[in-house]
Design a protein around this motif. Structure first.
Motif, PDB file in Angstrom:
ATOM      1  N   LEU A 131       3.793   7.148  24.208  1.00 26.48           N
ATOM      2  CA  LEU A 131       4.792   6.592  23.517  1.00 26.48           C
ATOM      3  C   LEU A 131       4.791   6.997  21.745  1.00 26.48           C
ATOM      4  O   LEU A 131       5.769   6.493  21.136  1.00 26.48           O
ATOM      5  N   GLY A 132       3.932   8.035  21.840  1.00 22.10           N
ATOM      6  CA  GLY A 132       3.677   8.626  20.443  1.00 22.10           C
ATOM      7  C   GLY A 132       3.607   7.626  19.311  1.00 22.10           C
ATOM      8  O   GLY A 132       3.903   7.716  18.172  1.00 22.10           O
ATOM      9  N   LEU A 133       2.826   6.624  19.711  1.00 22.27           N
ATOM     10  CA  LEU A 133       2.337   5.479  18.613  1.00 22.27           C
ATOM     11  C   LEU A 133       1.418   6.022  17.500  1.00 22.27           C
ATOM     12  O   LEU A 133       0.379   6.996  17.737  1.00 22.27           O
ATOM     13  N   ASP A 134       1.630   5.373  16.421  1.00 25.12           N
ATOM     14  CA  ASP A 134       0.794   5.726  15.063  1.00 25.12           C
ATOM     15  C   ASP A 134      -0.237   4.981  15.009  1.00 25.12           C
ATOM     16  O   ASP A 134      -0.265   3.696  14.576  1.00 25.12           O
ATOM     17  N   LEU A 135      -1.569   5.305  15.877  1.00 24.33           N
ATOM     18  CA  LEU A 135      -2.361   4.644  15.756  1.00 24.33           C
ATOM     19  C   LEU A 135      -3.902   5.359  15.397  1.00 24.33           C
ATOM     20  O   LEU A 135      -4.122   6.155  15.966  1.00 24.33           O
ATOM     21  N   THR A 136      -4.210   5.160  14.238  1.00 27.51           N
ATOM     22  CA  THR A 136      -5.405   5.887  13.612  1.00 27.51           C
ATOM     23  C   THR A 136      -6.601   5.675  14.568  1.00 27.51           C
ATOM     24  O   THR A 136      -7.262   6.545  14.739  1.00 27.51           O
ATOM     25  N   SER A 137      -6.808   4.521  14.933  1.00 22.65           N
ATOM     26  CA  SER A 137      -8.258   4.153  15.676  1.00 22.65           C
ATOM     27  C   SER A 137      -7.772   3.545  16.957  1.00 22.65           C
ATOM     28  O   SER A 137      -7.335   2.261  16.840  1.00 22.65           O
ATOM     29  N   GLU A 138      -8.281   4.117  17.931  1.00 25.36           N
ATOM     30  CA  GLU A 138      -7.897   3.371  19.232  1.00 25.36           C
ATOM     31  C   GLU A 138      -9.187   2.890  19.786  1.00 25.36           C
ATOM     32  O   GLU A 138     -10.028   3.574  20.376  1.00 25.36           O
ATOM     33  N   PRO A 139      -9.594   1.730  20.114  1.00 24.85           N
ATOM     34  CA  PRO A 139     -10.818   1.153  20.654  1.00 24.85           C
ATOM     35  C   PRO A 139     -10.871   1.720  21.866  1.00 24.85           C
ATOM     36  O   PRO A 139      -9.760   1.967  23.067  1.00 24.85           O
ATOM     37  N   ALA A 140     -12.192   1.845  22.527  1.00 23.05           N
ATOM     38  CA  ALA A 140     -12.298   2.430  24.047  1.00 23.05           C
ATOM     39  C   ALA A 140     -12.427   1.005  24.893  1.00 23.05           C
ATOM     40  O   ALA A 140     -11.989   1.307  26.200  1.00 23.05           O
ATOM     41  N   ALA A 141     -12.846  -0.112  24.597  1.00 21.66           N
ATOM     42  CA  ALA A 141     -12.637  -1.407  25.447  1.00 21.66           C
ATOM     43  C   ALA A 141     -11.259  -1.646  25.871  1.00 21.66           C
ATOM     44  O   ALA A 141     -10.294  -1.433  24.914  1.00 21.66           O
ATOM     45  N   PHE A 142     -10.972  -1.983  26.997  1.00 21.32           N
ATOM     46  CA  PHE A 142      -9.714  -2.308  27.546  1.00 21.32           C
ATOM     47  C   PHE A 142      -8.851  -3.020  26.819  1.00 21.32           C
ATOM     48  O   PHE A 142      -7.880  -2.938  26.233  1.00 21.32           O
ATOM     49  N   VAL A 143      -9.431  -4.383  26.637  1.00 15.80           N
ATOM     50  CA  VAL A 143      -8.753  -5.591  26.057  1.00 15.80           C
ATOM     51  C   VAL A 143      -8.319  -5.169  24.449  1.00 15.80           C
ATOM     52  O   VAL A 143      -7.334  -5.190  24.183  1.00 15.80           O
ATOM     53  N   PRO A 144      -9.310  -4.954  23.631  1.00 16.61           N
ATOM     54  CA  PRO A 144      -8.874  -4.516  22.471  1.00 16.61           C
ATOM     55  C   PRO A 144      -8.071  -3.270  22.129  1.00 16.61           C
ATOM     56  O   PRO A 144      -7.158  -3.078  21.318  1.00 16.61           O
ATOM     57  N   LYS A 145      -8.308  -2.368  23.291  1.00 12.71           N
ATOM     58  CA  LYS A 145      -7.088  -1.064  23.274  1.00 12.71           C
ATOM     59  C   LYS A 145      -5.710  -1.666  23.408  1.00 12.71           C
ATOM     60  O   LYS A 145      -4.802  -1.276  22.727  1.00 12.71           O
ATOM     61  N   LEU A 146      -5.509  -2.550  24.377  1.00 14.26           N
ATOM     62  CA  LEU A 146      -4.203  -3.251  24.505  1.00 14.26           C
ATOM     63  C   LEU A 146      -3.665  -3.919  23.294  1.00 14.26           C
ATOM     64  O   LEU A 146      -2.537  -3.855  22.961  1.00 14.26           O
ATOM     65  N   GLU A 147      -4.685  -4.816  22.502  1.00 15.99           N
ATOM     66  CA  GLU A 147      -4.266  -5.301  21.433  1.00 15.99           C
ATOM     67  C   GLU A 147      -3.889  -4.407  20.409  1.00 15.99           C
ATOM     68  O   GLU A 147      -2.665  -4.792  19.733  1.00 15.99           O
ATOM     69  N   ALA A 148      -4.418  -3.339  20.288  1.00  7.51           N
ATOM     70  CA  ALA A 148      -4.168  -2.418  19.051  1.00  7.51           C
ATOM     71  C   ALA A 148      -2.954  -1.570  19.511  1.00  7.51           C
ATOM     72  O   ALA A 148      -2.036  -1.286  18.701  1.00  7.51           O
ATOM     73  N   LEU A 149      -2.666  -1.189  20.818  1.00  7.36           N
ATOM     74  CA  LEU A 149      -1.301  -0.742  21.246  1.00  7.36           C
ATOM     75  C   LEU A 149       0.189  -1.661  21.036  1.00  7.36           C
ATOM     76  O   LEU A 149       0.884  -0.999  20.570  1.00  7.36           O
ATOM     77  N   TRP A 150      -0.392  -2.799  21.437  1.00  6.75           N
ATOM     78  CA  TRP A 150       0.677  -3.908  21.048  1.00  6.75           C
ATOM     79  C   TRP A 150       0.902  -3.911  19.596  1.00  6.75           C
ATOM     80  O   TRP A 150       2.286  -4.193  19.026  1.00  6.75           O
ATOM     81  N   ALA A 151      -0.151  -3.941  18.801  1.00  6.40           N
ATOM     82  CA  ALA A 151       0.115  -4.155  17.357  1.00  6.40           C
ATOM     83  C   ALA A 151       0.968  -2.888  16.891  1.00  6.40           C
ATOM     84  O   ALA A 151       1.599  -2.949  15.595  1.00  6.40           O
ATOM     85  N   ALA A 152       0.660  -1.893  17.530  1.00  9.04           N
ATOM     86  CA  ALA A 152       1.350  -0.612  16.970  1.00  9.04           C
ATOM     87  C   ALA A 152       2.708  -0.460  17.522  1.00  9.04           C
ATOM     88  O   ALA A 152       3.407   1.105  17.436  1.00  9.04           O
ATOM     89  N   ARG A 153       3.445  -1.265  18.433  1.00  6.30           N
ATOM     90  CA  ARG A 153       4.570  -1.063  19.188  1.00  6.30           C
ATOM     91  C   ARG A 153       5.812  -0.525  18.377  1.00  6.30           C
ATOM     92  O   ARG A 153       6.618   0.214  18.902  1.00  6.30           O
ATOM     93  N   ALA A 154       5.635  -0.850  17.166  1.00  7.85           N
ATOM     94  CA  ALA A 154       6.823  -0.467  16.309  1.00  7.85           C
ATOM     95  C   ALA A 154       7.066   0.984  15.982  1.00  7.85           C
ATOM     96  O   ALA A 154       8.121   1.327  15.248  1.00  7.85           O
ATOM     97  N   THR A 155       5.994   1.635  16.135  1.00  8.27           N
ATOM     98  CA  THR A 155       5.608   2.903  15.579  1.00  8.27           C
ATOM     99  C   THR A 155       6.301   4.021  16.967  1.00  8.27           C
ATOM    100  O   THR A 155       5.733   4.898  16.987  1.00  8.27           O
ATOM    101  N   VAL A 156       6.727   3.474  17.865  1.00 11.83           N
ATOM    102  CA  VAL A 156       7.059   4.291  18.977  1.00 11.83           C
ATOM    103  C   VAL A 156       8.085   5.542  18.735  1.00 11.83           C
ATOM    104  O   VAL A 156       8.772   5.391  17.882  1.00 11.83           O
ATOM    105  N   ASN A 157       7.668   6.712  18.988  1.00 15.23           N
ATOM    106  CA  ASN A 157       8.101   7.792  18.582  1.00 15.23           C
ATOM    107  C   ASN A 157       9.145   8.252  19.820  1.00 15.23           C
ATOM    108  O   ASN A 157       8.748   8.634  20.980  1.00 15.23           O
TER     109      ASN A 157
END
Length: 575
Positions: free
Chosen positions: A168-194
């Motif tokens: 999705l080309g998301l602008d995410l500086t730090s991506e957690p390794a754990a599954f649930v925190p990862k999904l939360e971080a990806l959802w928080a960065a959804r506005a940066t889709v490239n």
């Protein structure tokens, strides 16, 4: 004794198993000893090139997804792949970085950094070497199939989730390794889709899927990566590439080095090292089994574990990541017509050549294209047919599958495998206990299961040649899990008989718990003046019973029920 007679004497002595050389001689030496010609080398050269073309984009993609530089994936495939093929116990095994390790490596790098990963992998390599020399390779087969399917599917889900950022080309500086925190971080960065990255990923995915359907022999991964890179360069698209993540692309293998060592660091990474070793052993031996099934050959499991251990040590010393046997690349090697381990050695050489020659071009590869490659890898890893079949299987297999899958996704791989194996052991013991039957004049065990024993022939009381003689038959493994059921039946004997005959002819094994329970029961009968016969016990069962004290005068042994009854009811001449 002459040398000839001594040689004949040695040949006549029975062997007690394979020798050390037979267990640990690499298959490379076996193939060369059998006779290796120019035609074999030509076939291996073609197969090695085919595998290298598949391994090149995969190795870089796995390394990036694991949180390290793409070059480390190539170092791993080159050094680890060479050592696995040169020293391994399989003719066709291809070693390198594997998608199954992405989750583990990313978590270790996040917690301990790359130095921690190197130390954990070195320790894992030593564990694998020790496991091979202690001949533990044969025990991997005892891991239940639902556990293997469960953790593999769980890893596939995590790998796919880890590629959403690149796809999705998301602008995410730090991506957690754990599954649930990862999904939360990806959802928080959804506005940066490239949108451009999304388009590149879609094109790469379409090429891979299309070639698999219409041109399955073509190297879909490599062509998809090349096409996506060329498209991004020609249109000057604003997408992340390998060069934007790696400041400098290496032109050769790095000098060997070891990480800083401390006892505290070792203690911190030891659980991760055990996880790497366990998963590496499972993956490599599963891959070797797949190769055996495709080629009709047979691998040496303990030799393979030693080679995997050496490869993990070698790869990390040269800046790599964990190594294991890779099922997809190994299967490609067999299908490409490989004749032996030389193809795997040449595959490592081709990758080294690619790195030296095409290093400047690698920087143009879009990460979205590598994300598409790993998305397909995750889809193939999921083993969907087996997963669905196990969901429709027995309740026990379903519980093991779901527990392993959910714990792998939401907790970690080690917990998932550990809980799955323990659950599998308990369910197996429960099934074994339920399979034990005790029959006398009628099936007496577990009234609610009476239908299960409807087909069994009950003992005819007339066979006892007297009302004072009672015969019971025990069928199945008599172990601690079945003790309660068996002793419950025996305790329900009303009036104590003068003679009790226990038919052990259908008991394949007995453990100390069951033997002790039987000893206490025999002692109780002896105090009541009854005589106990154990009929038809195998030598192994009889030995276990004797060891706990079930011997004369407490009990007597007979070869059969008929013999026991004959001894217990002497005829008129004996009376």
């Amino acid at each position: 004794m002459s040398p000839r007679s001594r040689e004949a004497s040695l040949r006549s002595k029975p062997r007690h198993g394979p020798s050390f050389a037979e267990l640990y001689t690499p298959k490379l030496f076996t193939v060369l000893r059998e006779g290796y010609g120019l035609g074999d080398f030509r076939a291996d050269a073609i197969a090695g090139l085919t595998v290298a073309i598949v391994a090149l984009p995969l190795s870089m993609a796995i390394a990036i997804a694991s949180g390290v530089g793409p070059e480390r994936g190539l170092f791993t495939a080159i050094v680890g792949g060479f050592l696995v093929s040169a020293l391994g116990g399989s003719r066709f095994q291809i070693g390198g970085p594997a998608g199954a390790f992405i989750v583990i490596i990313a978590a270790i790098v996040e917690r301990h950094g790359y130095d921690g990963l190197v130390l954990a992998t070195l320790v894992a390599g030593l564990i694998l070497i020790a496991a091979g020399f202690f001949r533990l390779g044969t025990y991997i087969k005892y891991i239940p199939f639902p556990v293997t399917v469960g953790f593999t599917a769980g890893i596939a889900v995590i790998i796919f989730a880890s590629q959403l950022k690149e796809l999705l080309g998301l602008d995410l500086t730090s991506e957690p390794a754990a599954f649930v925190p990862k999904l939360e971080a990806l959802w928080a960065a959804r506005a940066t889709v490239n949108a451009q990255a999304l388009a590149i990923g879609a094109v790469a995915l379409a090429i891979i899927v299309g070639l698999r359907r219409w041109r399955p022999t073509w190297p879909g991964f490599l062509l998809a990566v090349i096409a996506a890179g060329g498209l991004a360069w020609a249109l000057n698209l604003d997408v992340a590439t390998i060069s934007s993540r790696s400041a400098r692309w290496p032109r050769s293998l790095p000098d060997p080095s070891l990480p800083p060592f401390s006892l505290a660091k070792l203690q911190a990474v030891l659980p991760d090292a055990v996880t790497i070793a366990l998963l590496g052993a499972i993956e490599s031996l599963l891959s070797a089994v797949v190769a055996d099934g495709m080629s009709g050959r047979r691998h040496r499991s303990n030799c393979e574990l030693v080679a995997q251990g050496v490869a993990n040590v070698g790869a990390t010393v040269f800046g790599g990541i964990p190594v294991t046997g890779t099922i997809a690349r190994t299967a490609t090697n067999v299908r490409a017509g490989a004749k032996g381990p030389v193809s795997g050695i040449l595959h490592a050489g081709y990758l080294l050549l690619f790195m030296l020659v095409a290093a400047p071009l690698a920087g143009y590869i879009p990460l979205a294209a590598l994300g598409a490659v790993l998305a397909v890898v995750a889809w193939n890893m999921a083993e969907r047919d087996d997963f669905i079949a196990l969901l429709r299987a027995s309740g026990g297999d379903r519980i093991i599958l779901l527990a392993t899958f959910l714990l792998t996704v939401f907790v970690d791989l080690t917990t998932g495998i550990g809980v799955g194996v323990v659950l599998g052991a308990f369910i197996f013991l429960h099934r074994m206990a339920e399979s034990v039957e005790v029959a006398g004049e009628a099936p007496l065990i577990a009234e609610d299961q009476a239908d299960d024993y409807a087909g069994r022939t009950a003992y005819d009381p007339a066979e006892a040649a007297g009302r004072d003689v009672v015969v019971y038959r025990i069928s199945g493994a008599f172990f601690f899990g079945a003790v309660a059921a068996v002793s419950g039946v025996l305790e329900r004997i009303g009036e104590r008989p003068r003679v009790l005959v226990l038919d052990f002819s259908e008991v394949p094994m007995v453990d100390s718990t069951a033997a002790k329970t039987l000893l206490r029961f025999a002692e109780k009968l002896a105090k009541a003046g009854a005589m106990v016969y154990l009929a038809g016990a195998t030598p192994a069962v009889r030995r276990e019973l004797l060891q706990v004290g079930l011997k004369k005068p407490l009990v007597r042994y007979a070869k059969s029920v008929e013999q026991a009854i004959s001894h217990a009811t002497p005829g008129p001449d004996q009376g």
